[in-house]
Design an enzyme around this catalytic site. Structure first.
Site, PDB file in Angstrom:
ATOM      1  N   ASP A 136      94.517 -40.704  -2.492  1.00 48.79           N
ATOM      2  CA  ASP A 136      94.104 -40.069  -3.745  1.00 48.79           C
ATOM      3  C   ASP A 136      92.982 -39.101  -3.434  1.00 48.79           C
ATOM      4  O   ASP A 136      92.258 -39.278  -2.453  1.00 48.79           O
ATOM      5  CB  ASP A 136      93.611 -41.104  -4.763  1.00 48.79           C
ATOM      6  CG  ASP A 136      92.167 -41.523  -4.470  1.00 48.79           C
ATOM      7  OD1 ASP A 136      91.246 -40.959  -5.103  1.00 48.79           O
ATOM      8  OD2 ASP A 136      91.951 -42.381  -3.595  1.00 48.79           O
TER       9      ASP A 136
ATOM     10  N   GLY B 256      82.675 -48.912  -7.948  1.00 47.45           N
ATOM     11  CA  GLY B 256      81.523 -49.043  -7.061  1.00 47.45           C
ATOM     12  C   GLY B 256      81.051 -47.720  -6.500  1.00 47.45           C
ATOM     13  O   GLY B 256      79.846 -47.476  -6.385  1.00 47.45           O
ATOM     14  N   PHE B 257      81.998 -46.842  -6.157  1.00 44.12           N
ATOM     15  CA  PHE B 257      81.620 -45.535  -5.607  1.00 44.12           C
ATOM     16  C   PHE B 257      80.841 -44.721  -6.633  1.00 44.12           C
ATOM     17  O   PHE B 257      79.841 -44.076  -6.310  1.00 44.12           O
ATOM     18  CB  PHE B 257      82.864 -44.767  -5.165  1.00 44.12           C
ATOM     19  CG  PHE B 257      82.563 -43.359  -4.711  1.00 44.12           C
ATOM     20  CD1 PHE B 257      82.047 -43.123  -3.448  1.00 44.12           C
ATOM     21  CD2 PHE B 257      82.774 -42.272  -5.557  1.00 44.12           C
ATOM     22  CE1 PHE B 257      81.750 -41.827  -3.028  1.00 44.12           C
ATOM     23  CE2 PHE B 257      82.483 -40.979  -5.148  1.00 44.12           C
ATOM     24  CZ  PHE B 257      81.970 -40.756  -3.882  1.00 44.12           C
TER      25      PHE B 257
ATOM     26  N   ASP C 298      90.232 -47.723  -9.545  1.00 45.86           N
ATOM     27  CA  ASP C 298      89.147 -47.950  -8.600  1.00 45.86           C
ATOM     28  C   ASP C 298      88.149 -48.908  -9.248  1.00 45.86           C
ATOM     29  O   ASP C 298      88.065 -48.990 -10.474  1.00 45.86           O
ATOM     30  CB  ASP C 298      88.484 -46.605  -8.269  1.00 45.86           C
ATOM     31  CG  ASP C 298      87.568 -46.692  -7.067  1.00 45.86           C
ATOM     32  OD1 ASP C 298      87.398 -47.803  -6.533  1.00 45.86           O
ATOM     33  OD2 ASP C 298      87.028 -45.654  -6.663  1.00 45.86           O
TER      34      ASP C 298
END
Length: 374
Positions: free
Chosen positions: A270, A93-94, A90
């Site tokens: 996921d 950003g999250f 990933d």
């Protein structure tokens, strides 16, 4: 990345994608190994017991600790963790959005404060790819501008404007780097934002489909909206996502979420749910969830799920797991995580088999009937 559609059944798809490290048959669930390890498990557990073909690691966490430069010294995530199959990373950003007490996106990136030591950092579309080049992941996610729901139309419009601009920068940067022999075995996925706003999602999807991404992800869901809003958003979005690329729904979800979204055409998932729930004593079965902490299981000699053949169910009873949990024995976390991840991986395998046989509707009906939800 080689990608082909093996069979469709309605909108549900069974596909195959090939990375430099593994062949992945979809629908697929990716165990979450945030720090380069799935909590309580090692590479042997993942490969030999679970037969996982791909796992997820997180750029934000590895960037901060031990740093991507350290991971690169070990030959990337594959050499560092000894999991020699595929990694998806990933963009981080999250986590910059959710973990930092100070997170300030602007037109060029995201400024955030480390949750570890309070130091300030700045992610840009290019810098998150540089970090992922160090990690040598098979699939890299671009930086996107995530918005918590509900959100105003103005904030959603700003989010998709930034996400599209950052996607262009990332796509061009990766293309340029591959010409310099950087990241030549790494694939890049775009992320579609837009909240539950149909027009915003459509605009973002159409813009990203014009770019040379290897796959497309749906981001910004499971962040406050209802299940029905999630399902409706995915369903409305599917006609605008190129069918000849993998479709990935990020951070989702429950077994029911997987079934509902496979039916709508999603290929990849996921979620931390199977391992997080395992550590808290909630175990998934073909008939719904059980709470292994319950006194009802103290003398129960049955396996967790009568239909499960995982390592844990093949060797240990509910009563034993009840004891391990209450004693806070560390072995519990491994055995429970192995079971829950096997359940998820077997669920997507069963869905693939049903799609290949043209029997997805029958599978879905039986799935819900066992849970008493029909």
């Amino acid at each position: 990345m080689n990608f082909k559609i093996d069979k469709t059944d309605g909108n549900a798809r069974a596909c195959t994608l090939q990375t430099a490290h593994s062949t992945i048959q979809t629908p697929i669930f990716m165990p979450v190994g945030t720090l380069g390890a799935v909590k309580s498990l090692d590479a042997i557990d993942l490969k030999e017991i679970l037969d996982a073909k791909i796992i997820l690691a997180n750029t934000y966490h590895l960037y901060l600790r031990p740093t991507s430069k350290v991971v690169r010294e070990f030959g990337g995530l594959h050499g560092f963790s000894k999991f020699d199959r595929s990694f998806l990373t990933d963009s981080g950003g999250f986590q910059a959005f959710s973990l930092s007490k100070i997170s300030k996106p602007d037109e060029n990136g995201i400024k955030f404060k480390s949750h570890i030591d309070g130091s300030m950092h700045y992610f840009t579309p290019k810098s998150v790819l540089d970090t992922q080049y160090d990690l040598s992941s098979d699939i890299m996610m671009i930086l996107d501008d995530l918005v918590a729901l509900p959100a105003t139309k103005e904030r959603i419009d700003l989010s998709i404007k930034r996400t599209i601009n950052w996607a262009k920068i990332a796509c061009e940067y990766h293309k340029s780097n591959k010409q310099k022999s950087v990241g030549i075995d790494q694939n890049i996925f775009g992320i579609i934002q837009g909240g539950t706003d149909y027009n915003a999602r459509k605009l973002c999807a159409e813009a990203l489909c014009e770019m040379e991404f290897d796959g497309l992800a749906i981001g910004g869901l499971s962040v406050g909206e209802s299940n029905e809003e999630m399902y409706d958003t995915v369903e409305a979005l599917m006609p605008f996502i190129d069918k000849n690329r993998p479709r990935y729904l990020m951070g989702v979800g429950t077994p029911e979420d997987l079934v509902q979204n496979v039916e709508r055409g999603v290929d990849m998932f996921d979620c931390v749910m199977p391992t997080r729930n395992a550590r808290n004593g909630t175990l998934f079965t073909s008939f719904g969830k059980i709470n292994i902490k319950s006194a009802a299981f103290i003398k129960d000699d049955n396996k967790i799920d009568p239909e499960c053949d995982c390592y844990t169910c093949s060797n240990f009873s509910r009563g034993y797991l009840n004891h391990l949990y209450k004693a806070r024995e560390l072995t519990f976390f491994r055995l429970a995580s192995l079971h829950n991840l096997h359940y998820y991986l077997n669920l997507v395998k069963q869905m693939r088999e049903a799609i290949m046989q043209g029997k997805f509707k029958e599978f879905k009906r039986e799935f819900y009937a066992k849970r008493g939800m029909i």
